[in-house]
Design a protein around this motif. Sequence first.
Motif, mmCIF file in Angstrom:
data_model
loop_
_atom_site.group_PDB
_atom_site.id
_atom_site.type_symbol
_atom_site.label_atom_id
_atom_site.label_comp_id
_atom_site.label_asym_id
_atom_site.label_seq_id
_atom_site.Cartn_x
_atom_site.Cartn_y
_atom_site.Cartn_z
ATOM 1 N N CYS A 140 45.031 33.050 46.042
ATOM 2 C CA CYS A 140 43.719 33.683 45.805
ATOM 3 C C CYS A 140 43.897 35.084 45.233
ATOM 4 N N HIS A 141 44.819 35.844 45.804
ATOM 5 C CA HIS A 141 45.032 37.200 45.299
ATOM 6 C C HIS A 141 45.683 37.164 43.923
ATOM 7 N N SER A 142 46.500 36.163 43.651
ATOM 8 C CA SER A 142 47.068 36.011 42.319
ATOM 9 C C SER A 142 45.976 35.784 41.282
ATOM 10 N N CYS A 143 44.996 34.969 41.637
ATOM 11 C CA CYS A 143 43.857 34.744 40.735
ATOM 12 C C CYS A 143 43.086 36.040 40.491
ATOM 13 N N SER A 144 42.873 36.831 41.545
ATOM 14 C CA SER A 144 42.171 38.113 41.382
ATOM 15 C C SER A 144 42.946 39.051 40.466
ATOM 16 N N LEU A 145 44.269 39.102 40.617
ATOM 17 C CA LEU A 145 45.084 39.969 39.758
ATOM 18 C C LEU A 145 45.009 39.525 38.301
ATOM 19 N N LEU A 146 44.979 38.212 38.061
ATOM 20 C CA LEU A 146 44.867 37.735 36.686
ATOM 21 C C LEU A 146 43.514 38.119 36.089
ATOM 22 N N MET A 147 42.452 38.033 36.881
ATOM 23 C CA MET A 147 41.131 38.457 36.394
ATOM 24 C C MET A 147 41.116 39.953 36.095
ATOM 25 N N ILE A 148 41.793 40.748 36.949
ATOM 26 C CA ILE A 148 41.869 42.190 36.704
ATOM 27 C C ILE A 148 42.673 42.465 35.439
ATOM 28 N N ALA A 149 43.734 41.676 35.209
ATOM 29 C CA ALA A 149 44.514 41.844 33.985
ATOM 30 C C ALA A 149 43.650 41.615 32.754
ATOM 31 N N SER A 207 39.877 50.442 42.569
ATOM 32 C CA SER A 207 39.891 49.059 43.051
ATOM 33 C C SER A 207 41.101 48.301 42.531
ATOM 34 N N VAL A 208 41.478 48.550 41.279
ATOM 35 C CA VAL A 208 42.668 47.895 40.724
ATOM 36 C C VAL A 208 43.903 48.294 41.523
ATOM 37 N N ILE A 209 44.029 49.578 41.839
ATOM 38 C CA ILE A 209 45.187 50.039 42.609
ATOM 39 C C ILE A 209 45.202 49.395 43.986
ATOM 40 N N SER A 229 48.367 55.833 46.331
ATOM 41 C CA SER A 229 47.543 55.948 45.127
ATOM 42 C C SER A 229 46.102 55.541 45.406
ATOM 43 N N THR A 230 45.911 54.498 46.218
ATOM 44 C CA THR A 230 44.555 54.087 46.588
ATOM 45 C C THR A 230 43.837 55.192 47.350
ATOM 46 N N VAL A 231 44.517 55.803 48.304
ATOM 47 C CA VAL A 231 43.924 56.892 49.082
ATOM 48 C C VAL A 231 43.597 58.078 48.181
#
Length: 736
Positions: free
Chosen positions: A192-201, A343-345, A377-379
Amino acid sequence: MRATDGVASWWQANAPADWMGWRLRALMALALAGCIGLFVVLRGISQAPHLDVTLRATGAQGIELVAAGQADLARWGDRRLATLTAGSSERLDANASMLQRTPRWIVDDGVRSRVAHLQDTLAGMMEAPLVRLEFSDGASLDLAPTPRGFAGLGTTFWLLSALSLLLYLVGAVFLLSRPTTGTLLYAAMAWCHSCSLLMIAMESLPGLGWPAGFAAVDLPLRTACDLFTGAAVLHVSLIHPHAVRHHRAVSGFGWALAAGFAAASASGGVPLAWWWTQALLIGFGIASWGALTWSHRRWPHPVSLVLRRLCVAGTGTLGLLTVAIALADRQGQSQQLIASIGSVIWYVFFASLLLLVPFLARSQHVMREFAMLAGLSTVATSLDLLFITVFALGQFASLALALFVSLGLYAAARQWMLNHLSGTGVATAERTFESLYRAARALEATPNQSTEHVARLLQELFDPLEVRSERQSVAGSQVSAHGSTLTVPMPRMPGMAAGDDMVLLLRYARRGRRMFTREDARLTDRVLQQLRSAVAYDRAVELGRSEERMRLAQDLHDDIGARLLTLMYKAPDAEMEEYVRHTLQDLKTLTRGLATVDHPLSHAAAEWKADIAQRLAASRSDLDWSFNADHDVLLTVVQWSGLTRILRELVNNVIAHAGATRVEIDITYEGGELLLRIADDGGGRQPQAWSHGLGLGGVRKRAKLLGGRVQWLEREPQGIVCEVRVPRLNDPMRTG
C-alpha cells in the motif's frame, strides 16, 4: 512476526517438498510482475503529452512563466500567466491551483474538487495540437504538447519510483520468507505504501499536464492506501509479539472502518473528508501504541518496545504535519506548496521505518540514520509552516528557527529512538571487569558449578528476563528469534571434566527492553575467552603459591624444627624444655597449615582448642570451649592463617594482661557467618580507652582482610568480651 490463526499451520501442512525452490520461484514471479507493472506505468507516463514549461506561484493565487522548453527564456520569462486555451476547448483561467496536482493533502472540500477538475481539464487540453498561453500583458505563446519520454521524467520521479519498487520487493521477500498472518500484514503495509510512493512520484513530474484519467483515481486510491496501511499497523500491534485480548474483534473493526470510509470517500459523500482521514490515521496510530503498551506490560518483549517507539515516531510526526497543514490552509498557496513537500517527506520517513522493521535484530546503521534524518526533515518542514502561520515570521527566519529546533529535538530524541534498535545498554567496562573477576574466582573455588557461575556473569552483563541451559552444540554465541534470544556455548574451563556440550539461552535483554545484536554475541565470546584465560592464570598462580608454601613448610620443618628439637634436649631446666616443646608444637601447626591447601573448619577448631588449652594450662587458667556449626566449610590458607593468628593474639592478650582464671571461647558458624566470642574474668575494663598497638591492631587488620569486624565490650561483673564476626566466610571474593 507470529501467526495467530491457521495461516502458518496451513502452510506447514500443504507446502510442497521443494518449498524453498517454490518460494524462490514465487519471489521471482512477484519481482517480475512488479517490474512489468512499473514499466507499464512509466511507459504510459512517458508517452502522455505535456507542456514543457516551468511555472511558479506569485502573489495571491497568481503564477508566472519561468522557462519554456520551446521558447526563448529571455523573452517570455517572468511573465504572469492569465489563461490557457486549446483549440475549441473552454478557456482555463491560470492560477496557483495548477501547481497543486493532488488533492490528497488539501484541507477544504471545495478546493479539492476544483483542483481535481482543473487537473482533468488540463489533461484534456494536452490532447490538442497547440495550447495557447496568454499573459496578463496581452502577449501570447503557442506551445505544442509533446511526450515527456523516459529522459524527461525527472530525478525526483526516478528516486521515488525506485523506493516504491524497493519497498514492494522487501514486502514480497518478507512474506515469502515465512508466510504468516504477521508477514502478510507487513506485505500489505509495504505494498500500500509502495503504491502511495508511486503516486507521489507521478506528482513530481516536470512540466504541465498529467495523463488522462489519473486525477480521477489519485485521491481515492491514495486515501484507501493510507487507511489500509493504518488498519494493518493496528492489526500487527494487536498480534505481535503477543496477541492481546479480543484482537480479532478489534482488528476486524479497524479493517471494516478503513474499507467503509475509503468507499464512502471515493463516492464523494463524506464532508470534511481530509479531517476524517487524518483523524482515522492518527487514531490507528494511538490505538497501536495502546495495544503495544498493554502487551508489553503483560508479556515484556523488546520487539513491543521497539514497535511502540516507531509507532510514536510515525504518529507524532504525522500529527505535527497535520496541525501544520491545517493552520497553513488559510495562509495562501505558497504555504500549501510547502505543506505538500512536507507530506512527501513524511511518506519517505514512513517508508524508511517499514524498511527498518525486518532488520531490527541486525546492525543496519545506515538505514536507522536515514530514518532519523527523514523524520527530522518532516519535523523541520512542519515547524516551518507553524512558525509562518502562528507567529507570522518571514520565510528565512521561520526556516532557520525550524532547523534549530529540529536539530535540538533530534539530539534529544536520537538515543531514545535508537536505544532498542542497537546494542546499547551493555554494562560499563568497570562493571564488566568486576563481574568477570568475580566469576573467575567463583569458578576457581567451585568448578563443578561452572554453569551457574557463567549464567550469573551473563545476567550481570545483559540483565535478561530468562536464562536456561540446554544440551546443544554450537560453535560460538549466536543471535536468533529476531534478536530475542542469545545462545551462548558453555566454555570448557581448565580443570573441568569433559562432558556433554551445554549452551545457555538468554531471552529478552534488559528485562525485555532491548533485543540482542551481533555485537552482543561478539562481546559474549570475548568475555568468555577472557574468563577462560583468567581461570587458567589463577590456577597457575595458585599452583605456584602451593609449591612455594610446600617449600617453606619443608624448610621450616627440616631446619628450624631440627634446631628447636636439639635446643629442647639441651634445655638447662624443665621449664625451658616445656617452653621449647610448645614452640616446636606451634611450628608443626604452622608448617602443617602451610602444606595444606584447604582446612575443614571442624578440624581447624580442634587444633585451635588443643593449642589454646595448652597455653591456658601453662598460665593456670581454665578453658570453657564451645563449637557449633550448621555445616562444615573448607577454609582457605588465608582464612585459616588469619583466624589462627586472631585467636592466638587474643588468648596471648588475656594471658599477658588480664590475670584471668577462666576463659570462655565460643565459635559459631551459621548461615555462612562465623562468630568468635572470647570472654575472660580478668581485671580489664574500658576497652574503648585502650591504645591498639601491634597486637590489637593486628587483630583488627586481620579481621578486616577476612571481610569481618572486631569489637571489645565490658563483661559483668568483671572481665572483657571480644567478638569477631566474619559475615561471608565462604565467599572467595572476600577472602582470596
